[in-house]
Write a protein that holds these residues in place. Structure first.
Motif, PDB file in Angstrom:
ATOM      1  N   ARG A   1     -35.836  -6.968  23.099  1.00  0.00           N
ATOM      2  CA  ARG A   1     -36.660  -7.338  22.828  1.00  0.00           C
ATOM      3  C   ARG A   1     -37.836  -7.762  21.513  1.00  0.00           C
ATOM      4  N   THR A   2     -36.605  -8.104  20.288  1.00  0.00           N
ATOM      5  CA  THR A   2     -37.337  -9.010  19.680  1.00  0.00           C
ATOM      6  C   THR A   2     -37.248 -10.470  20.165  1.00  0.00           C
ATOM      7  N   CYS A   3     -36.304 -11.131  21.052  1.00  0.00           N
ATOM      8  CA  CYS A   3     -36.184 -11.711  21.458  1.00  0.00           C
ATOM      9  C   CYS A   3     -37.544 -12.196  22.078  1.00  0.00           C
TER      10      CYS A   3
ATOM     11  N   THR B   1     -41.746 -13.003  22.474  1.00  0.00           N
ATOM     12  CA  THR B   1     -42.942 -13.030  21.820  1.00  0.00           C
ATOM     13  C   THR B   1     -44.011 -13.681  22.744  1.00  0.00           C
TER      14      THR B   1
ATOM     15  N   TYR C   1     -47.417  -9.169  23.995  1.00  0.00           N
ATOM     16  CA  TYR C   1     -46.158  -8.183  23.954  1.00  0.00           C
ATOM     17  C   TYR C   1     -46.030  -6.967  22.916  1.00  0.00           C
ATOM     18  N   THR C   2     -45.807  -5.560  22.783  1.00  0.00           N
ATOM     19  CA  THR C   2     -45.147  -5.064  22.059  1.00  0.00           C
ATOM     20  C   THR C   2     -43.512  -4.882  21.599  1.00  0.00           C
ATOM     21  N   PRO C   3     -43.419  -5.415  21.157  1.00  0.00           N
ATOM     22  CA  PRO C   3     -41.671  -5.174  20.680  1.00  0.00           C
ATOM     23  C   PRO C   3     -41.210  -3.701  20.938  1.00  0.00           C
TER      24      PRO C   3
ATOM     25  N   GLY D   1     -41.526  -2.782  24.761  1.00  0.00           N
ATOM     26  CA  GLY D   1     -41.248  -4.485  25.549  1.00  0.00           C
ATOM     27  C   GLY D   1     -42.483  -4.424  26.745  1.00  0.00           C
TER      28      GLY D   1
END
Length: 666
Positions: free
Chosen positions: A417-419, A421, A428-430, A433
């Motif tokens: 998910r951190t990949c 933006t 987008y909510t990391p 997801g």
């Protein structure tokens, strides 16, 4: 410049090279102005790097030239925590053998002397090790004996058992083959006992039988004369055991005749009287040519029949894997002399083959690290392990998402998910997801979320379509530019009014946009007065640079004229030289040309080759360079004044270089 007028700047660019300045935008009101900065010192600065410390002194003038010095930076605390092996001495950087030797140590199978730096193989002292240091100093392990098989002969039966391991070694045994049905049809007299082969008297005795006049006891082997039991026979055994017949008797002498058999030859001598008694002798018949075609081993000596060991030994021979000495009758195993044979005779006289030494090593790949432990013996078998290699610094510069846990490799949603933006129009909510559309908060925004959660834009009134556009703004027919290929070229009667006649045309009939085909060009001229002073140069042997610090350059940079068209590029350098030389001087003048930073190549421009009087002259000459370049390609040409003095000397009063640069789109 091609078609540049009015208030608008041209659609081309002129970029200043080294030693020049360009001002203006190419319009009629603000034209390009190219000036030379040859009279002022060239600005010079230094930039350090992590490994070099640069120092700049001086002002760049003839009396106080720039002085650039560089010192290598040695890290006093390398990042790995060790000591930096690189050192600085009075004569430069150095690393000696003694510095490096401490970086190494010996692992399994190796020995290392950090004092001398000598690395040697370490041979194990374990029992059964077959590896040694060979005569040439290399490691030597005899070839493994991994396959042993038996090869019989007509007289020897060889048997191999065991698997060749330390716990179950190969066992090679050999047994003499006894013919159960000899070719002569009889019984084989040779027997095999617990202590070896043998032939006893009892075996041989059965080979003989008694014929007429003889008796034979096969149990004892005793042969005797047999007196007839017929009535009137006067032959008896005397007191000395011999045949005895009394004379007289009033009758005729007894008739005695010999009767032979296939194995006994009987002979009768004498007349049967007391003075000349019959003498019966029996000779055993020894077959001189046995039916099988060999030599009869049975021989007759002065003391009787005999068979000796020497006679029997010739019956045997050695086959594969066996050796036989007919002189002594010794039978032994025969070792192969082939290179690499490891089978020998053990201390107890038996065949001995050391356990096979199998070599096993690990081969890594970019993704798997393989490791081998153990020695390959039954007590310490090889253990092969493999670890997946995770890149700690992926080539893209990010973090490796693949991780290794106690149960294997994994990549979790939280890692991925951190990949991601969100950019314009997205949210987008990391942590979860979740990706969703983001509505603009600008006034007048018509986009909203519909009742079904989708994006919704209420219909707009019909659009007014102007020149150069097509479509109605719907999904099926979106609003888009309407370009076509222009067919009308530039004409001299077009005005330069940017509103009425821009280079981008709108056809009033079709409503399409088009641009007339054209070429863009640029030209620049600059003059370089080389700061020589008045140097006098003697015989050089080859070409030398008269001025190595000041030079003329013609440069094309990709987007200075066109980012989508190729360029025809040409540069001409014209030299103006004033020089003086004494009588009988010979010399050549030229320019050393450098293309795109490559090597210098001198182009000869003027020569004085004949011996003559002293002269003071001025010359003008030129060299050119042209190239056809694709889009987005830079090109640089540099020239340096050069001279080759063959005899005498040349004094330079002045050297000026005019540079003409012309570039045109293709």
């Amino acid at each position: 410049m091609a078609k540049c007028c009015g208030l608008s700047p041209c659609n081309c660019r002129v970029v200043a090279g080294t030693g020049t300045t360009v001002t203006g935008n190419g319009s009629a009101a603000n034209p390009y102005t190219i000036s030379s900065d040859a009279g002022t010192p060239t600005p010079l600065g230094v930039t350090d790097s992590p490994t070099v410390d640069l120092t700049l002194t001086g002002t760049g003038t003839a009396g106080d030239p720039y002085d650039v010095s560089a010192a290598v930076i040695l890290d006093p605390a390398p990042p790995a925590g060790g000591t930096n092996l690189l050192a600085t001495g009075s004569d430069g950087l150095y690393v000696e053998c003694a510095d490096v030797r401490g970086c190494f140590s010996a692992g399994d199978g190796a020995a290392y002397d950090p004092v001398t730096g000598e690395i040697t193989a370490r041979v194990s002292g374990d029992a059964g090790n077959a590896t040694v240091i060979g005569g040439d100093g290399g490691l030597y392990t005899p070839a493994s004996s991994t396959a042993v098989q038996a090869s019989d002969t007509p007289s020897i039966d060889v048997t191999v058992s065991g698997t060749g391991t330390a716990g179950d070694p190969y066992d090679v045994s050999a047994a003499v083959i006894l013919d159960p049905a000899p070719p002569g049809g009889g019984t084989n007299l040779v027997n095999e006992g617990s202590d070896g082969l043998y032939v006893e008297c009892a075996d041989v005795r059965t080979c003989f039988t008694a014929g007429d006049g003889a008796t034979y006891d096969p149990a004892t082997g005793e042969i005797a004369a047999r007196p007839s039991t017929d009535a009137g026979n006067v032959v008896t055994f005397g007191t000395d055991g011999g045949l005895y017949a009394t004379g007289g008797g009033g009758g005729a002498p007894t008739v005695v005749q010999a009767g032979d058999t296939t194995t006994a030859n009987n002979t009768v001598s004498g007349t049967g009287t007391a003075g000349d008694p019959y003498v019966v002798t029996t000779d055993v018949i020894v077959d001189a040519a046995p039916p099988a075609g060999g030599t009869n081993l049975l021989q007759t000596g002065p003391d009787g029949l005999y068979v000796e060991c020497a006679d029997v030994r010739g019956c045997f021979s050695a086959g594969d894997g066996a050796a036989y000495d007919p002189a002594t009758g010794e039978i032994s195993a025969r070792l192969s002399a082939d290179a690499g044979n490891t089978t020998v005779f053990g201390g107890d006289g038996g065949l001995y083959t050391p356990a096979a030494s199998t070599a096993l090593e690990a081969a890594d790949t970019p993704t798997v690290d393989a490791t081998v432990t153990g020695t390959g013996t039954a007590a310490d078998p090889y253990q092969v392990a493999a670890d997946v290699i995770l890149d700690p610094a992926p080539p893209g510069g990010g973090s490796n998402l693949l991780q290794e846990g106690p149960d294997g490799l994994y990549v979790e949603c939280a890692d991925v998910r951190t990949c991601i933006t969100a950019r314009d129009g997205a949210a987008y909510t990391p942590g979860t997801g979740e990706v969703e559309a983001r509505l603009s908060t600008d006034a007048g925004n018509q986009v909203a979320f519909g009742t079904d959660g989708g994006l919704f834009v209420p219909p707009d009134p019909p659009l007014e379509i102007g020149c150069g556009l097509q479509g109605n703004g719907t999904v099926a027919t979106p609003l888009a530019a309407f370009p076509i290929a222009g067919s009308q070229p530039w004409t001299d009667d077009w005005s330069c009014d940017p509103v009425a006649n821009s280079t981008l045309k709108c056809d009033p009939t079709s409503g399409a946009l088009w641009t007339p085909p054209e070429h863009s060009s640029a030209a620049a001229t600059l003059q370089q007065n080389h700061p020589l002073g008045t140097p006098t140069i003697g015989v050089t042997g080859g070409f030398v640079l008269v001025d190595s610090t000041a030079w003329s350059e013609g440069t094309y940079t990709a987007d200075s004229l066109s980012a989508c068209r190729g360029i025809s590029f040409s540069t001409r350098f014209t030299g103006h030289v004033e020089l003086t030389w004494p009588a009988n001087t010979q010399f050549d003048l030229g320019y050393a040309v450098q293309i795109n930073g490559g090597g210098l190549a001198v182009r000869l421009t003027h020569s004085v080759l004949a011996n003559g009087p002293a002269r003071h002259e001025r010359y003008s000459f030129g060299v050119s360079q042209a190239a056809v370049l694709p889009p987005h390609t830079g090109y640089a040409v540099r020239v340096y004044p050069a001279v080759r003095v063959i005899a005498g000397s040349v004094t330079f009063t002045q050297w000026i270089t005019d540079t003409d640069l012309i570039a045109m789109t293709r």
